[in-house]
Design an enzyme around this catalytic site. Structure first.
Site, PDB file in Angstrom:
ATOM      1  N   GLY A 162      59.632  18.587 108.448  1.00  0.00           N
ATOM      2  CA  GLY A 162      59.413  18.947 109.847  1.00  0.00           C
ATOM      3  C   GLY A 162      58.303  18.148 110.502  1.00  0.00           C
ATOM      4  O   GLY A 162      58.482  17.590 111.587  1.00  0.00           O
ATOM      5  N   PHE A 163      57.183  18.043 109.811  1.00  0.00           N
ATOM      6  CA  PHE A 163      56.028  17.389 110.418  1.00  0.00           C
ATOM      7  C   PHE A 163      56.350  15.950 110.812  1.00  0.00           C
ATOM      8  O   PHE A 163      56.039  15.517 111.921  1.00  0.00           O
ATOM      9  CB  PHE A 163      54.834  17.418 109.456  1.00  0.00           C
ATOM     10  CG  PHE A 163      53.564  16.906 110.064  1.00  0.00           C
ATOM     11  CD1 PHE A 163      52.808  17.714 110.907  1.00  0.00           C
ATOM     12  CD2 PHE A 163      53.130  15.617 109.838  1.00  0.00           C
ATOM     13  CE1 PHE A 163      51.641  17.241 111.490  1.00  0.00           C
ATOM     14  CE2 PHE A 163      51.967  15.130 110.419  1.00  0.00           C
ATOM     15  CZ  PHE A 163      51.226  15.945 111.244  1.00  0.00           C
ATOM     16  N   ASP A 217      46.127  18.397 100.886  1.00  0.00           N
ATOM     17  CA  ASP A 217      46.738  17.080 100.710  1.00  0.00           C
ATOM     18  C   ASP A 217      46.350  16.234 101.899  1.00  0.00           C
ATOM     19  O   ASP A 217      46.156  16.750 103.011  1.00  0.00           O
ATOM     20  CB  ASP A 217      48.267  17.168 100.657  1.00  0.00           C
ATOM     21  CG  ASP A 217      48.869  17.281 102.048  1.00  0.00           C
ATOM     22  OD1 ASP A 217      48.798  18.384 102.636  1.00  0.00           O
ATOM     23  OD2 ASP A 217      49.355  16.270 102.579  1.00  0.00           O
ATOM     24  N   HIS A 224      40.148   4.224  92.740  1.00  0.00           N
ATOM     25  CA  HIS A 224      38.799   4.746  92.984  1.00  0.00           C
ATOM     26  C   HIS A 224      38.800   5.873  94.018  1.00  0.00           C
ATOM     27  O   HIS A 224      38.213   6.940  93.782  1.00  0.00           O
ATOM     28  CB  HIS A 224      37.822   3.664  93.427  1.00  0.00           C
ATOM     29  CG  HIS A 224      36.531   4.281  93.858  1.00  0.00           C
ATOM     30  ND1 HIS A 224      35.621   4.774  92.955  1.00  0.00           N
ATOM     31  CD2 HIS A 224      36.051   4.613  95.080  1.00  0.00           C
ATOM     32  CE1 HIS A 224      34.624   5.343  93.594  1.00  0.00           C
ATOM     33  NE2 HIS A 224      34.859   5.263  94.893  1.00  0.00           N
ATOM     34  N   CYS A 267      30.561   7.055  89.381  1.00  0.00           N
ATOM     35  CA  CYS A 267      31.998   7.321  89.214  1.00  0.00           C
ATOM     36  C   CYS A 267      32.479   6.762  87.886  1.00  0.00           C
ATOM     37  O   CYS A 267      32.057   5.684  87.459  1.00  0.00           O
ATOM     38  CB  CYS A 267      32.768   6.681  90.363  1.00  0.00           C
ATOM     39  SG  CYS A 267      34.558   6.775  90.185  1.00  0.00           S
ATOM     40  N   CYS A 309      35.576   1.549  88.612  1.00  0.00           N
ATOM     41  CA  CYS A 309      34.110   1.512  88.520  1.00  0.00           C
ATOM     42  C   CYS A 309      33.632   1.179  87.113  1.00  0.00           C
ATOM     43  O   CYS A 309      32.571   0.587  86.946  1.00  0.00           O
ATOM     44  CB  CYS A 309      33.529   2.845  88.990  1.00  0.00           C
ATOM     45  SG  CYS A 309      33.724   3.067  90.776  1.00  0.00           S
ATOM     46  N   ASP A 364      57.049  18.524 101.130  1.00  0.00           N
ATOM     47  CA  ASP A 364      56.965  19.143 102.459  1.00  0.00           C
ATOM     48  C   ASP A 364      58.379  19.325 102.999  1.00  0.00           C
ATOM     49  O   ASP A 364      59.358  18.946 102.356  1.00  0.00           O
ATOM     50  CB  ASP A 364      56.067  18.320 103.380  1.00  0.00           C
ATOM     51  CG  ASP A 364      56.666  16.956 103.675  1.00  0.00           C
ATOM     52  OD1 ASP A 364      57.799  16.679 103.232  1.00  0.00           O
ATOM     53  OD2 ASP A 364      55.998  16.158 104.349  1.00  0.00           O
ATOM     54  N   SER A 365      58.498  19.911 104.170  1.00  0.00           N
ATOM     55  CA  SER A 365      59.822  20.287 104.684  1.00  0.00           C
ATOM     56  C   SER A 365      60.498  19.182 105.474  1.00  0.00           C
ATOM     57  O   SER A 365      61.659  19.301 105.830  1.00  0.00           O
ATOM     58  CB  SER A 365      59.676  21.504 105.595  1.00  0.00           C
ATOM     59  OG  SER A 365      59.020  21.110 106.790  1.00  0.00           O
ATOM     60  N   CYS A 418      35.778   6.162  87.101  1.00  0.00           N
ATOM     61  CA  CYS A 418      37.173   5.711  87.166  1.00  0.00           C
ATOM     62  C   CYS A 418      37.324   4.314  86.577  1.00  0.00           C
ATOM     63  O   CYS A 418      36.340   3.606  86.365  1.00  0.00           O
ATOM     64  CB  CYS A 418      37.696   5.753  88.595  1.00  0.00           C
ATOM     65  SG  CYS A 418      37.205   4.358  89.632  1.00  0.00           S
ATOM     66  N   GLN A 444      51.332  28.772 111.827  1.00  0.00           N
ATOM     67  CA  GLN A 444      50.898  27.868 112.892  1.00  0.00           C
ATOM     68  C   GLN A 444      50.067  28.655 113.908  1.00  0.00           C
ATOM     69  O   GLN A 444      49.711  29.802 113.659  1.00  0.00           O
ATOM     70  CB  GLN A 444      52.120  27.222 113.560  1.00  0.00           C
ATOM     71  CG  GLN A 444      52.901  26.260 112.657  1.00  0.00           C
ATOM     72  CD  GLN A 444      52.205  24.909 112.476  1.00  0.00           C
ATOM     73  OE1 GLN A 444      51.189  24.603 113.122  1.00  0.00           O
ATOM     74  NE2 GLN A 444      52.731  24.115 111.549  1.00  0.00           N
TER      75      GLN A 444
END
Lengths: 393, 393
Positions: free
Chosen positions: A120-121, A290, A359, A328, A333, A117-118, A330, A213
């Protein structure tokens, strides 16, 4: 690799005709199919580190590690792409160090696609510790209080030093409750910042995505989408969702905004979300997501299953010999009982963090795998309804 | 495996002649070779969950997890046997729960050999919160202050409920600075307690080891070894070392005490120790070791390498692209740089705990692998000298 032939040079294979040949650094989106029941898109995103099947969920690796799991775990759960956070990495260990160590991929031992990401957030989330002006954003580090200036140019330079396959434009995510004049000024500035990002972008290895935005204002979203998508970029994102608004309002907003983005480019909805959010927004034509939700919940003992959320510390699991989620596959599990996972969590054993994270991430990744299959079979609407009913989401 | 023959019934294979046929629950020690340069023993310990090559280092899995790593990591580093702590498990989640979940092996998903201690050592470490009398030891839980009585019978019952391959006698480890009359009274009581342990022992799945105490008093060690080894048990341990004394004094004590234990049974030195301690005491004829040192140091960022100890947070590793230990083949060393490991540790990432633990345990296990090879080749004395010089230990 092609066999030598007599006569006229044969057509190069399709692979070589796309952007990948012209600009090997650019990611390229291939739309495979649109679901007959919804706007859900089945696609492929070709990157320098391999091809991503979309729609895709991207685990977040904030400080150079997806919290509590290793790259071996991520490969075992078949994560296709992970994120890195520019804000965290620029402060520690610093992008110059990562660059000197061969870039982020090599530093964290991840040879599949990455996105940063930049910054910024995170900077704009440091309310009280940051100041926005035309040049960029001044902020104080949460680690040591040191002062930094993040600008569009600096963000791109940092991200190119890190060397992810996909890098994000430096934008402002206006606070959801801002008044309309603030929104308008902020959006105009984000557009000017994108212009500066594009100028700073070296196009060498990393593909730049623009960010639209506009909060929950349909007209502002539309105008901003037009401004941002006028730039010829390899992908576009929707920012400013999942920042406190009601989920239904968000779903409506995304449903209106997604079609404003180019059909032939990947569409990334930033920071979203719950299984309900993911399934709904895939139906609106989003390709990439994400969120820290699965990893953060895992560390707090809240586990996602195909029959709803399960708080592992609940006493009713103390002698429960069954796997966390019988549906599941994984490592967690396949290997352990709910009773053991509860014990590890109650005893604050470090292993609990890893097993829970394996998981929850596996669940989110499998949710997207099943979504892709449903789109291919033109039954994505049915799939969403059935799945949400099961999840009681 | 023998070919069928005519005539009289052939001798059963050696494997069937040993204790394993008569009492399938008992572990059986096989002495393969004694080093020509030292007293180091190369052996095999046959258990219901497989054969352990000795000398062996046993990672400590206090509360049902070797801290920060999973059974997958332990198998990958080829750990042969792990420990569980009775004191911790009886309090949380409780041995009845573990038993109901199929026993400790199944609960923690470990199908190789396991050993549990008696709980005595931890109880006696709770100074101020415990009271010793002939019946046993009364103590208050460190978790909730609840009162418990641990007796020889109760310790054996708990350990048999947990179901480890090897269980330990309930003994007192007298404080190192106790006066001689206290030592003598304590040793006599430990012998009486062993007699009660043996009566309580069901001989069903778990093999009971006796423990010889006596601090650094050679005559008391000798007398206690005679008392304890008079019991026909599948193995014997030395307790009461590495409790604050000088390493050299401990090495001398072990060198005198180890030969007092039967040659045809495994010899376990409890709670020891550093690489120097391990190599030295293997040379005195010890077969089994356990210690929290590698796991605890890992979590504190102190890493063992073939060139000495390495504090990973040291600034000189910030841009060090080399593996933690170029001479190590563990996942951590095969995959990551010192720079990345330092970054993870400084950023307090959970992954740092796992990667550091994988390495330190791999180092201790590899140290024992090399020790076994050196014994087989009758060069254990040379190996010890060369290795200690390298480790600067």
């Amino acid at each position: 690799m092609s066999e030598p032939t007599a006569g006229p040079t044969p057509e190069p294979p399709a692979e070589q005709k796309g952007d990948l040949r012209v600009e090997p650094s650019r990611v390229r989106y291939e739309l495979l199919h649109v679901d007959a029941q919804t706007g859900a898109r089945r696609g492929r995103l070709h990157t320098p580190h391999g091809t991503i099947e979309t729609p895709v969920f991207m685990p977040v690796g904030t400080v150079g590690s997806v919290k509590a799991v290793g790259p071996d775990d991520l490969v075992a759960m078949n994560a296709q792409i992970i994120l890195g956070n520019t804000y965290h990495l620029m402060l520690r260990p610093g992008e110059a160090l990562v660059h000197a160590m061969g870039g982020l991929h090599r530093f964290v031992s991840w040879d599949r696609p990455m996105l940063t990401d930049s910054g910024g957030f995170q900077v704009f989330s440091l309310s009280g510790k940051r100041k926005i002006r035309e040049e960029g954003a001044e902020f104080q580090s949460h680690l040591d209080g040191s002062r930094h200036l993040l600008t569009p140019e600096r963000s791109i330079q940092i991200q190119e030093s890190l060397g992810a396959d996909i890098i994000m434009a430096f934008d402002e995510c206006p606070p959801a409750l801002s008044d309309r004049p603030y929104f308008e000024a902020s959006l105009a500035r984000t557009t000017r910042w994108l212009s500066r990002c594009v100028k700073a972008w070296g196009r060498q290895r990393s593909s730049l995505f623009g960010i639209v935005q506009g909060g929950l204002h349909p007209d502002l979203r539309q105008r901003h989408a037009e401004e941002i998508c006028a730039f010829d970029l390899p992908g576009f994102a929707l920012g400013g969702y999942s920042v406190g608004e009601e989920p239904l309002a968000m779903h409506e907003g995304v449903a209106q905004a997604a079609p404003l983005l180019p059909k032939d480019k990947p569409r990334y909805l930033m920071g979203v979300g719950t299984p309900l959010d993911l399934l709904t927004c895939v139906g609106s034509g989003i390709d990439m997501f994400d969120c820290v939700l699965p990893t953060r919940c895992a560390r707090n003992g809240l586990l996602f299953t195909w029959n709803g959320k399960l708080p592992i510390k609940n006493a009713r699991f103390a002698r429960d010999e069954t796997p966390l989620d019988p549906g599941c596959g994984c490592y967690t599990c396949r290997t352990f009982s709910r009773a053991y996972l509860r014990h590890l969590f109650m005893a604050k054993e470090i292993l609990a963090m890893r097993l829970n994270t394996i998981h929850n991430l596996s669940f989110f990744l499998e949710l997207m795998t099943r979504a892709r299959e449903a789109i291919e079979q033109d039954r994505y609407g049915d799939f969403t309804r059935e799945t949400l009913a099961r999840l009681q989401a």
